[in-house]
Scaffold this motif. Structure first.
Motif, short mmCIF file in Angstrom:
data_model
loop_
_atom_site.label_atom_id
_atom_site.label_comp_id
_atom_site.label_asym_id
_atom_site.label_seq_id
_atom_site.Cartn_x
_atom_site.Cartn_y
_atom_site.Cartn_z
N ASP A 283 0.91 -1.20 -0.09
CA ASP A 283 0.06 0.44 -0.37
C ASP A 283 0.45 1.38 0.00
O ASP A 283 0.71 1.94 0.81
CB ASP A 283 -0.75 -0.01 1.53
N TRP A 284 1.89 1.36 -0.75
CA TRP A 284 2.47 2.73 -0.07
C TRP A 284 2.45 3.62 -1.17
O TRP A 284 2.91 4.57 -1.25
CB TRP A 284 4.10 2.29 -1.60
N ARG A 285 1.62 3.61 -2.14
CA ARG A 285 0.77 4.74 -2.49
C ARG A 285 -0.93 5.24 -1.90
O ARG A 285 -1.49 6.31 -2.12
CB ARG A 285 0.67 3.91 -4.19
N GLU A 286 -1.30 4.77 -0.95
CA GLU A 286 -1.95 5.05 0.15
C GLU A 286 -1.89 6.77 1.30
O GLU A 286 -0.90 5.75 2.20
CB GLU A 286 -2.46 3.80 0.74
N PRO A 287 -2.49 7.11 1.24
CA PRO A 287 -2.12 7.81 2.18
C PRO A 287 -2.45 7.62 3.25
O PRO A 287 -3.65 7.11 3.56
CB PRO A 287 -2.52 9.02 1.92
N PHE A 288 -2.27 7.81 5.13
CA PHE A 288 -1.84 7.74 6.19
C PHE A 288 -2.01 8.63 6.62
O PHE A 288 -1.06 9.78 6.39
CB PHE A 288 -1.34 6.34 6.67
#
Lengths: 309, 309, 309, 309
Positions: free
Chosen positions: D60-65
């Protein structure tokens, strides 16, 4: 243990005042707000109130001064009378063993202050009294006016504002305890209530009279009971063990009476079943207690033989 | 404040013993050394000694038990009688506000323990008494035998050896204070003296009698003065503010008398000018005080109205 | 990141020595034992050792000095090589965030010292190495003689005796941890081992050479492996985060290399995969690190561009 | 020391992701605000950014957190770039050695926080950046958008509001430091700025890119210099010694890279002169660091041989 006659109070007070007059070192007034810093450290007043309301005094004993932490005793009594032992789930009854504003023990003990007379504890008591009455400061003022018989007692709004302007430590304490769920009211409301209480002005005569309910084991000036016998004794016990910041042991050792001091230079003391005292002199020692005040109480117990020990 | 007749002591003690008998929870004996762990938590004894040496008692009041920290009171009195106020440059008089073995405040305050009743403070007092007498433990033993009138009082060498075998914390305290120059004797010598004192066995009757000099404002059983009036009051004050580990405030609140507890389950208490008490029950609460002991003293002051407050 | 040629080491060292020579403030030697207090704060030596054992130096780089806490690195390596990760159940790897002798965190963390480089941690490591070898100090001495190629390295018995005579704080630490079950040997035996290690005398050249196994990722001078690659990196990491008392953050910030200082004024540092350094100047700053030593290492990394960051 | 080819990054990341996938224990998400508590602990993303802006990623490296404390690094860089060393008179650079919110050391050290990455220190840095820019949070947002090349980066106002609703500890810290004169702005203004920064949402890709200025020794994505070479190294040093709460020593030991974690489960790390990393997995260990995040970084440095040690 005490056989002192009332008629002896006045000469004892006068002797003490004369001795204090000759004492060069009076300490230094609190300097964190202008109203306190401006006080003359050589001012001195002392009063004794008997259980029937007779008051003896010397020096500036009718002069109003800033009561500061002394009011913590009355706020505690007013809240304890209302909620009873539930209060002790929110504030402890043990000496703090640390300078009076310390956050360390508060953190160690999960937001429960050690006792009602350190600032953190007084904030909790004020918070709880406010939740129960809607006006903690007003409740305190009414009580003190009635007990002292002096309807002119009032808060000093200028002092309250000064305290608020230097109130970051107390705000930190309040937020810190709120983080542990130990504060119910909004912090600004609580701080306003707290600083107004501290700002109350009263004289030695007023405070000695207002304290007599603790010497009468809970009975107010009008004969009604505020506290149970047990509760009155308990407040005296807390005053003895926690009433003079980090000098409670020393105060018990020298004076041997339940007492409560304020940074305005006042100290109240209780001789259970017999009388109350209030002394005022603005110069403080390094632990925040009135230099001449402690010395005068020390002399009083020595000269009269009065002591709980 | 107290109008109790001596003739009433015995029925009060019997009533208390009966109440305690019905109390299920007695706490747990100290378990760090075998001799203490083996005690039956349901054991209970209580004695009252009047100023003239009359003793009343109930339960196991003539049974010897391990006095442990109770002896700190007597060692303090013996040293204070010899060196006077100079002692207070080496040990404080303030409640510690921390578990009884804590090193934190000791470090913060440069090796000066907060008071003579925490272990660090008792080590300093023992060290000083030993320097002045050459045999601190022997001095203590002689004093207790004379005051109690019981020449059979003795140290329990097995308990002393057990304490020494688990003595690393006290050794740490002693070395730590030595690093600040606050210990004069060699540490092994000091620890030997200290652990022997703690191991002394005595009964409620013995201890109540041995404590009467504090109720008599400094006068020993033979009529000679050990302490000045002022010193006797001062020790009572320190007992009230520091005598029951981190529960001194609670003890003052519930019992309202100067007292000193030990992990053997004993507690002594003083009614100045009137009498002394000693209670023993080995089960402890989480702060190291006898559960039934505190409860019994609480009942005694409630039933008799005796209290310094 | 580093392109420095070996041939450049000597001119860099000479430039640094010249700059240090012009620096007026050198701090003050440790004064708690005579042998350290007598050192001239203007003494200065510095050495660089390459992976192949070539050494460059300047000033008093061949003069032996008291290594003190620097030996903690070697004792750690020797014990870690033997017992591996089990060691970390008895000592932590986190910076202490407190002056180096503090007992506070030790109490808070149940007798487990924060890291192997505070005194408490080094006592634990010494205790464990001693249990495994029967002679921790002898093991250390052999290792340092072999790595430095200098069979003349020796303990300074006079310094060891001085340390022991002022050893109450370390004795307190040892007893305190023993109370938590974290010390296996008798305290006097342990302290003797510990103080002897601290007393070892070695020069900058000796120590730079003896440290090269950490720059070689665990390989000793004779080509044998003492530590795994991972263990060597781990010791470097602990040196960076904990190697300079309560100034580890500042040292990382200024110097940017794993390092370990001693109160004798020495500091060793590691450039992983490249070289080691040792600098010595007895004047200390208020946190116990050599003033000129830190300044010299700061200049070295600035002039050469060497840094782990 | 590092000879890794860029082309090897992708397979390494995929291998790590596969290993993490098989790891059952992922810790527990922070639960003090709803938005964090709702995260799935099995989520995992990881990205590597090279100095030229090339990014590799997995999961999930492009998922904002929720970046939370990770932003403290950027706020520090932005303020340090503006005021330079004067900042260090108001915040220290030493590891705190205590749980991340502790007030103890703050009191001991007169309102100067130990380092910029504990909450107290970040409040001071935010306060100072806000005084210099009039909009600390806006400044941070602009910087992160520019460095990541992602104009969609934004604060999460709901998270900011949640943080504010649970913000009593941070309010206590801010008031406490204000009492020492170490806060310039009004506390509500400061807290609003602080909580907005914490609420910023960004992905692993965004954060890896935004961190590259620290791997490029101070040079921004557009080629302009934000920090001097020395300042960039210094921030890396502070990340290594203070970046992961009370686990900085352990992180240095296991991972061996400058890093900074957040309670949202993200961690950034820097390989000076080479690349940056960002990993995200919401499950935390008991010290507040992502379980899978630390494990993934540990594997990365082991597999690639990358380490500052």
């Amino acid at each position: 243990m005490m056989t002192l006659m009332s008629s002896q109070f006045q000469p004892v007070l006068e002797r003490i005042a004369a001795e204090i007059e000759r004492t060069p070192d009076r300490g230094r007034p609190a300097d964190y707000i202008p109203a306190l810093a401006a006080c003359d450290p050589r001012t001195f007043g002392m009063a004794v109130a008997e259980l029937d309301g007779t008051v003896y005094g010397v020096g500036d004993w009718r002069e109003p001064f800033s009561t500061q932490s002394i009011t913590k005793v009355f706020t505690l009594a007013l809240d304890l009378a209302r909620e009873g032992d539930e209060l002790w789930e929110h504030v402890g009854r043990e000496p703090s063993g640390n300078p009076f504003n310390s956050l360390v023990q508060l953190e160690y003990e999960n937001g429960i202050p050690r006792n009602p007379f350190i600032n953190a504890g007084a904030l909790v008591v004020t918070d709880r009294l406010h939740s129960r009455t809607g006006d903690a400061a007003g409740e305190l003022l009414s009580f003190l006016r009635e007990e002292s018989g002096n309807p002119a007692l009032a808060f000093d709004e200028e002092v309250a504002a000064s305290e608020a302007a230097h109130g970051d430590r107390n705000a930190a304490l309040a937020h810190f305890m709120a983080a542990y769920g130990n504060i119910d009211n909004d912090i600004p409301v609580l701080l306003d209530q707290y600083f107004r209480q501290c700002s109350l002005r009263a004289s030695c005569a007023d405070l000695a009279l207002a304290t007599t309910f603790l010497a009468r084991h809970g009975i107010r000036a009008d004969g009604n009971r505020l506290l149970t016998l047990s509760q009155a004794k308990q407040i005296n016990a807390i005053m003895l063990t926690c009433g003079t910041y980090d000098a409670a042991g020393d105060f018990a050792y020298r004076v041997g009476l339940p007492g409560k001091s304020g940074v305005g230079g006042g100290i109240i003391a209780v001789v259970p079943g017999r009388c109350t005292l209030c002394v005022w002199s603005p110069g403080l020692d390094e632990r925040g207690n009135s230099v001449a005040g402690v010395a005068a109480l020390d002399r009083f117990t020595t000269l009269t033989g009065v002591s709980v020990f």
